[in-house]
Design an enzyme around this catalytic site. Sequence first.
Site, PDB file in Angstrom:
ATOM      1  N   ARG A   1     -11.630  -3.514  12.148  1.00 45.70           N
ATOM      2  CA  ARG A   1     -10.435  -4.259  12.593  1.00 45.70           C
ATOM      3  C   ARG A   1      -9.911  -3.583  13.870  1.00 45.70           C
ATOM      4  NH1 ARG A   1      -6.125  -5.902   8.261  1.00 45.70           N
ATOM      5  NH2 ARG A   1      -5.859  -7.597   9.754  1.00 45.70           N
TER       6      ARG A   1
ATOM      7  N   ASN B   1       2.476  -6.211  15.649  1.00 47.20           N
ATOM      8  CA  ASN B   1       2.606  -6.287  14.192  1.00 47.20           C
ATOM      9  C   ASN B   1       2.135  -7.681  13.776  1.00 47.20           C
ATOM     10  OD1 ASN B   1       3.434  -5.054  11.649  1.00 47.20           O
ATOM     11  ND2 ASN B   1       5.118  -6.519  11.636  1.00 47.20           N
ATOM     12  N   LYS B   2       2.174  -7.942  12.499  1.00 45.86           N
ATOM     13  CA  LYS B   2       1.674  -9.209  11.951  1.00 45.86           C
ATOM     14  C   LYS B   2       2.184 -10.413  12.729  1.00 45.86           C
ATOM     15  CE  LYS B   2      -0.672  -9.682   9.438  1.00 45.86           C
ATOM     16  NZ  LYS B   2      -2.089  -9.889   9.849  1.00 45.86           N
TER      17      LYS B   2
ATOM     18  N   ASP C   1       1.496  -2.134  13.786  1.00 46.84           N
ATOM     19  CA  ASP C   1       0.061  -1.817  13.814  1.00 46.84           C
ATOM     20  C   ASP C   1      -0.302  -0.961  15.008  1.00 46.84           C
ATOM     21  OD1 ASP C   1       0.254  -4.483  12.161  1.00 46.84           O
ATOM     22  OD2 ASP C   1      -1.564  -3.394  11.581  1.00 46.84           O
TER      23      ASP C   1
ATOM     24  N   GLN D   1       0.966 -12.087   3.014  1.00 45.49           N
ATOM     25  CA  GLN D   1       1.244 -10.711   2.569  1.00 45.49           C
ATOM     26  C   GLN D   1       2.678 -10.583   2.055  1.00 45.49           C
ATOM     27  OE1 GLN D   1      -0.243 -11.526   5.435  1.00 45.49           O
ATOM     28  NE2 GLN D   1      -1.706  -9.996   6.113  1.00 45.49           N
TER      29      GLN D   1
ATOM     30  N   ARG E   1      -5.495  -3.256   3.375  1.00 45.13           N
ATOM     31  CA  ARG E   1      -4.946  -3.700   4.653  1.00 45.13           C
ATOM     32  C   ARG E   1      -3.616  -2.968   4.860  1.00 45.13           C
ATOM     33  NH1 ARG E   1      -0.563  -4.734   2.683  1.00 45.13           N
ATOM     34  NH2 ARG E   1       0.046  -5.554   4.712  1.00 45.13           N
ATOM     35  N   GLY E   2      -3.035  -3.167   6.065  1.00 46.65           N
ATOM     36  CA  GLY E   2      -1.849  -2.399   6.426  1.00 46.65           C
ATOM     37  C   GLY E   2      -2.318  -1.169   7.190  1.00 46.65           C
ATOM     38  N   ALA E   3      -1.708  -0.929   8.360  1.00 46.15           N
ATOM     39  CA  ALA E   3      -2.237   0.071   9.292  1.00 46.15           C
ATOM     40  C   ALA E   3      -2.488   1.457   8.661  1.00 46.15           C
ATOM     41  CB  ALA E   3      -1.315   0.166  10.509  1.00 46.15           C
TER      42      ALA E   3
HETATM   43  O1  MRU Z   1      -3.348  -7.851   8.538  1.00 49.11           O
HETATM   44  P1  MRU Z   1      -2.608  -6.787   7.786  1.00 49.11           P
HETATM   45  O2  MRU Z   1      -2.168  -7.204   6.435  1.00 49.11           O
HETATM   46  O3  MRU Z   1      -3.385  -5.486   7.782  1.00 49.11           O
HETATM   47  O4  MRU Z   1      -1.312  -6.541   8.664  1.00 49.11           O
HETATM   48  C1  MRU Z   1      -0.359  -5.633   8.210  1.00 49.11           C
HETATM   49  C2  MRU Z   1       0.828  -5.522   9.086  1.00 49.11           C
HETATM   50  O5  MRU Z   1       0.948  -6.189  10.095  1.00 49.11           O
HETATM   51  C3  MRU Z   1       1.832  -4.472   8.717  1.00 49.11           C
HETATM   52  O6  MRU Z   1       3.118  -4.871   9.057  1.00 49.11           O
HETATM   53  C4  MRU Z   1       1.520  -3.169   9.479  1.00 49.11           C
HETATM   54  O7  MRU Z   1       0.166  -2.838   9.328  1.00 49.11           O
HETATM   55  C5  MRU Z   1       2.356  -2.043   9.044  1.00 49.11           C
HETATM   56  S1  MRU Z   1       1.954  -1.500   7.416  1.00 49.11           S
HETATM   57  C6  MRU Z   1       2.908  -0.150   7.068  1.00 49.11           C
END
Ligand code: MRU
Length: 345
Positions: A86, A245-246, A235, A194, A44-46
């Site tokens: 996603r 973002n999250k 994201d 996270q 996970r994470g963009a």
């Molecule tokens: O749902 P996730 O864990 O994929 O969400 C991650 C985030 O929102 C991060 O802040 C974002 O992807 C940036 S990661 C460098």
Amino acid sequence: MKALEWLGNTLRILNQTKLPVEIVYRDAVSYQDVAEAIENMEVRGAPAIGAAAAYGFALGALEYQGDRDGLSSFMELVQDRLEATRPTAVNLFWALRRMEDRFRECREIEDLSEVRRVLIEEADRIAEDDRRMNRLIGKYGNEIVPEKANILTHCNAGALATVEYGTALGVIRAAHEAGKGIHVYADETRPFLQGARLTTMELLRDKIPVTLIADSMAGYLMQQGKIDLVIVGADRIAANGDTANKIGTYSVAVLAHAHGIPFYVAAPTSTIDLKVASGQEIPIEQRPDDEMRECFGVQTAPAEVKVYNPAFDVTPAKYITGIITEKGIVVAPYSVNLLKLMVRS
Ligand code: MRU
């Protein structure tokens, strides 16, 4: 600790749903494996999702059994499956577009093993670009971090969310490496935790001082003068600077604004989506209800309760002090400056 590692014909994915308790890997040998790992948030994470999808695309070509003529329609299926995992992080679509473009350039190549080689090389390049961009984000971001800063971050935008080093945590790492007395407050980041599970683990491993707080504590800490700066990842950043973002990031941004605290977004240009005019057009993923009724297998709410579980929110550009990218820091007016940044090489 690496989120993903290419082992020749396998993508080794660190299953982040098990952290910090267990270190478990999934050795993905098919594009379906990679798609599942993205959907389940094992990776996970963009930026990490983007790089994983690129290798997933290459794995699709590796597992293909038919003749050269049938490859293009098979690769369309592969791409559709990976794109459906996603919806919010644009890095997924950005990386798959790069792979698609590279694949199209192979149309004259008859030899399947040569096509596969080219695709693996492109996925490697995407991964390498991410490493490079994160280091530069760290370098530029360090300039806005004061000495002895208390920094609040939300979710995990670290090495685990990227190929290496991180974006928001990349800035924090760079400032720490520069000898600035950094202390981090990590929002636990309900419901997937996270912040609690991943950000604190990463920072502890690097010996960067960190304190875990519940999301609801951020305002109180700001009121007490305990936060100098907020840095988060992204994201998807719209052409006008609105940033997805999250979930919970928006609340932090409004709080920071109310307390006069700088609020920075750190992200590579692969997260900027000029095709989207404003945040209203960014698709927001809805996650399964049970992520709210349970916490990693333990029931925390009545099984029959109705749930609303959006995974992301959008922070309006007016609350963002600056966007730290690998090409430098962008400030308002974002509509003008993001466009200038994207055309600059
Ligand atoms: O749902 P996730 O864990 O994929 O969400 C991650 C985030 O929102 C991060 O802040 C974002 O992807 C940036 S990661 C460098």
